[in-house]
Design an enzyme around this catalytic site. Structure first.
Site, short mmCIF file in Angstrom:
data_model
loop_
_atom_site.label_atom_id
_atom_site.label_comp_id
_atom_site.label_asym_id
_atom_site.label_seq_id
_atom_site.Cartn_x
_atom_site.Cartn_y
_atom_site.Cartn_z
CG ASN A 16 -2.18 -0.83 0.96
OD1 ASN A 16 -2.99 -0.48 0.03
ND2 ASN A 16 -2.32 -1.98 1.60
CG MET A 92 0.38 -5.28 11.43
SD MET A 92 -1.09 -4.83 10.74
CE MET A 92 -1.90 -6.55 10.93
CG ASN A 109 -6.26 1.56 9.45
OD1 ASN A 109 -4.98 1.34 9.20
ND2 ASN A 109 -6.99 0.71 9.88
CG HIS A 111 -9.71 -3.31 8.39
ND1 HIS A 111 -8.89 -3.81 9.43
CD2 HIS A 111 -10.91 -4.04 8.55
CE1 HIS A 111 -9.54 -4.98 9.97
NE2 HIS A 111 -10.64 -5.12 9.33
CG ASP A 147 -9.55 -2.55 12.52
OD1 ASP A 147 -8.53 -1.96 12.06
OD2 ASP A 147 -9.28 -3.76 12.84
C1 GAR Z 1 -2.92 -4.75 3.96
O1 GAR Z 1 -3.92 -5.76 3.71
C2 GAR Z 1 -3.89 -3.90 5.21
O2 GAR Z 1 -5.18 -3.59 4.69
C3 GAR Z 1 -3.83 -4.75 6.16
O3 GAR Z 1 -2.27 -5.21 6.39
C4 GAR Z 1 -1.99 -5.32 5.00
C5 GAR Z 1 -0.78 -4.59 4.70
O4 GAR Z 1 -0.23 -4.98 3.40
N1 GAR Z 1 -3.82 -4.06 7.38
C6 GAR Z 1 -4.56 -4.23 8.58
O5 GAR Z 1 -4.91 -5.50 8.51
C7 GAR Z 1 -4.44 -3.25 9.58
N2 GAR Z 1 -5.70 -3.75 10.65
P1 GAR Z 1 0.90 -4.04 2.92
O6 GAR Z 1 2.10 -3.87 3.79
O7 GAR Z 1 1.53 -4.87 1.58
O8 GAR Z 1 0.45 -2.67 2.47
#
Ligand code: GAR
Length: 227
Positions: A16, A92, A109, A111, A147
């Site tokens: 992201n 996280m 954020n 999610h 969240d």
């Molecule tokens: C993503 O899917 C994001 O939505 C999730 O972690 C992943 C990070 O991926 N976030 C959560 O679960 C937060 N509660 P990335 O490091 O490749 O962006």
């Protein structure tokens, strides 16, 4: 109005973050990524920041006795870099009510579910276990509750026959990469108002806060009900 100085907070792979870095390369994008903070020294997102020429720092939560000290170190970095907006992107760690208050309506954020469904972890496993036909992702303002917070944009993803959690995770990530840059552009571009904990866009067009995964424009989704 200049480009809004934005920090991206990560804990891992940073796909992201990459989507935000890529979007911010466009000269008319209203935000600039000026800082990346990871709480984990081994996060691959740090390498993505380095490749993009964006300053990246590690604020390792394990080095601090209290959450307040950890967050104070993050705040120092944000202040030093003149940060105006914060994007949590796979970050996280839970942030305190004080941090959330300081960044009220200035922190987003992402999610991996259609909130308010499936707060917390293992969203894809839970969607599959429920037999959901759709899932997706949500970009929302950060509030102290996990969240939760006003929803800015959502991306919708079909659950397809034979999906397992890993396949679904990857399909949801594809739409995350479309949604987050658009959501940040809306906020940085001054289009967003939060009233009564609901987001209103200035001059909102129908569908502007919604992204459909590209699968929806391919068969069988384009078929009429007669097949
Ligand atoms: C993503 O899917 C994001 O939505 C999730 O972690 C992943 C990070 O991926 N976030 C959560 O679960 C937060 N509660 P990335 O490091 O490749 O962006």
């Amino acid at each position: 109005m200049g480009r809004r100085a934005t920090a991206v907070l990560i804990s891992g792979s940073g796909t992201n973050l990459q989507a935000l870095l890529d979007a911010a390369r466009a000269p008319d994008y209203p935000a600039a990524v000026r800082l990346v903070i990871s709480n984990r020294p081994d996060a691959f997102g740090l390498e993505r920041a380095r490749r993009a020429g964006v300053p990246a720092v590690v604020v390792d939560h394990r080095a601090f006795e209290t959450r307040a000290d950890f967050e104070a170190a993050i705040e120092d970095e944000l202040r030093l870099a003149g940060i105006e907006l914060v994007c949590l992107a796979g970050f996280m760690r839970i942030l305190s009510a004080e941090f959330c208050a300081r960044w009220h309506n200035r922190a987003l954020n992402i999610h991996p579910s259609l909130l308010p469904a499936y707060r917390g972890l293992h969203t894809h496993e839970r969607a599959l276990a429920d037999g959901a036909a759709i899932t997706g992702c949500t970009v929302h303002f950060v509030r102290p509750e996990l969240d939760a917070g006003p929803i800015l944009m959502q991306g919708v993803v079909p659950v397809l026959p034979g999906d397992d959690a890993e396949v679904l995770r990857r399909r949801v990530l594809e739409v995350e990469h479309l949604v987050y840059p658009r959501a940040l552009a809306l906020l940085a571009g001054g289009r967003v108002r939060v009233e009564g904990e609901r987001v209103q866009l200035i001059d909102e067009q129908p569908g502007e806060r919604l992204v459909l995964h590209p699968a929806f424009s391919a068969p069988p989704f384009t078929r009429s009900h007669r097949g």
